[in-house]
Design an enzyme around this catalytic site. Sequence first.
Site, PDB file in Angstrom:
ATOM      1  N   GLU A 174     -38.778   0.999 -71.452  1.00  0.00           N
ATOM      2  CA  GLU A 174     -38.419   0.994 -70.031  1.00  0.00           C
ATOM      3  C   GLU A 174     -39.694   1.306 -69.283  1.00  0.00           C
ATOM      4  O   GLU A 174     -40.172   2.446 -69.291  1.00  0.00           O
ATOM      5  CB  GLU A 174     -37.315   2.014 -69.750  1.00  0.00           C
ATOM      6  CG  GLU A 174     -36.660   1.833 -68.395  1.00  0.00           C
ATOM      7  CD  GLU A 174     -37.290   2.669 -67.306  1.00  0.00           C
ATOM      8  OE1 GLU A 174     -38.145   2.127 -66.553  1.00  0.00           O
ATOM      9  OE2 GLU A 174     -36.968   3.861 -67.202  1.00  0.00           O
TER      10      GLU A 174
ATOM     11  N   CYS B 208     -39.382   4.592 -61.498  1.00  0.00           N
ATOM     12  CA  CYS B 208     -39.556   3.187 -61.858  1.00  0.00           C
ATOM     13  C   CYS B 208     -38.573   2.311 -61.102  1.00  0.00           C
ATOM     14  O   CYS B 208     -38.898   1.188 -60.712  1.00  0.00           O
ATOM     15  CB  CYS B 208     -39.350   3.004 -63.360  1.00  0.00           C
ATOM     16  SG  CYS B 208     -40.554   3.867 -64.387  1.00  0.00           S
TER      17      CYS B 208
END
Length: 457
Positions: A230, A264
């Site tokens: 990720e 993110c």
Amino acid sequence: MSMMQSINPATNELLAEFETWDDETVDYVITQAGYMFADWGKLTPIEDRCLLIKRVADTLRDDAEILAELITLEMGKPHREALAEIEKSAWLCEYYAENGPSHLADEMIETDASKSYVAYLPLGVILGVMPWNFPFWQVFRFAVPALLAGNTALLKHASNVPQCALAIEEVFRKSGFPDHVFSNLMIGSDKVEQVIRHKMVRGVALTGSENAGRKVAAIAGSELKKTVLELGGSDAFIVLEDANFREAVDAAVKGRFQNMGQSCIASKRFIVDQMQADKFIEMFKEAVESHFVAGNPMEKSTTLAPMARQDLLDELHNQVMRSVELGAKIVTGGYQLDREGCYYAPTILTDVTSNMPAFSEELFGPVAVVLKSSEPAHALGIANGVDFGLGGSIFTTDMATAETMARGMESGATFVNSISFSDPRMPFGGIKNSGYGRELSAQGIREFTNIKSIWMK
């Protein structure tokens, strides 16, 4: 032997120092995790593993104030957001304790065999390389499903949150987990390759930068070991002409500046219909300038907390200034506050083009970019015009258009009339340079299993 330092970004005060481990200690802890896998993954019933995961949820809630304060002290997150992170981690534990057994249940398949099915069996020792921005949530998002599936877990946490790493290990121990089922490794990034190449490590989950993901994937790939990555994001936040602009602006403030933009999956590029762009920019600017008050992140009145480290602030400011040199305009912000600590003014940029860092690079901090679009198809083209593909948002009252655009957005998730977020009930992850694999939900717990076909006749 190097040192890990815990520094309060609100005051630049050194809180604690820890010696990193030598190679022998690292090897010992990995080996013990490997030996423990036989008892945990093969002999401990899943019902017992679920009970322990439920106890972790209880421990997190019982110690929430202490743990949240530690998050705030080490990486600067506002205390109320830190409490929410602890609660979300507890919710994740409850979700998997309740749903993990069904996610891992054998799947019967009709074939010409007397009996044929798919079994989800644990792999062994799984390494998690985790970031500092959500120092509890990211770890539990990796560790809980991996452990419930029967794996043992190793944590290599970010070097600036060593106290959080030790506290997480203590949460598992306090909740009744056997020794070496979950272990924290006191190591720097220089020893990650050594851990990945260890014969007892079977997989790696990394949440971090694109650069870190490439390095980990290359090492793990050379060892033929499974990875889930990720990585970064540059999430689009599309506002169509018919959107409710008050709701969109309120969501924009939260979506971009929560956790001081250090996420993110934060909204980063705001793509607004050109007929309404000036209105949106003015409303956005007013909301940002009236909402944020710098102060001690432990105090409820503080709405502007520090960034986690000075080097991260400097990198962000450099991206802003390089974009300005290429023609971007600062609507508000664009500077470090004149006070102690790593405080950066919430910033809005306009007139950004695709050749600027503010468009093509991830801005990991409180900087928003507003872009203009001529129609929905143009907005979608701008949204997809970066190398990242983690999440994204679309604000409109036209649900048919929204669903078509949501399916066309190149991302792991798209949210209509909402900011991007993670939910244990839905798979989470990205495409393109935002990584691969999924965490959370049924898909996440199966990532580090042997998806095994069994055929009997």
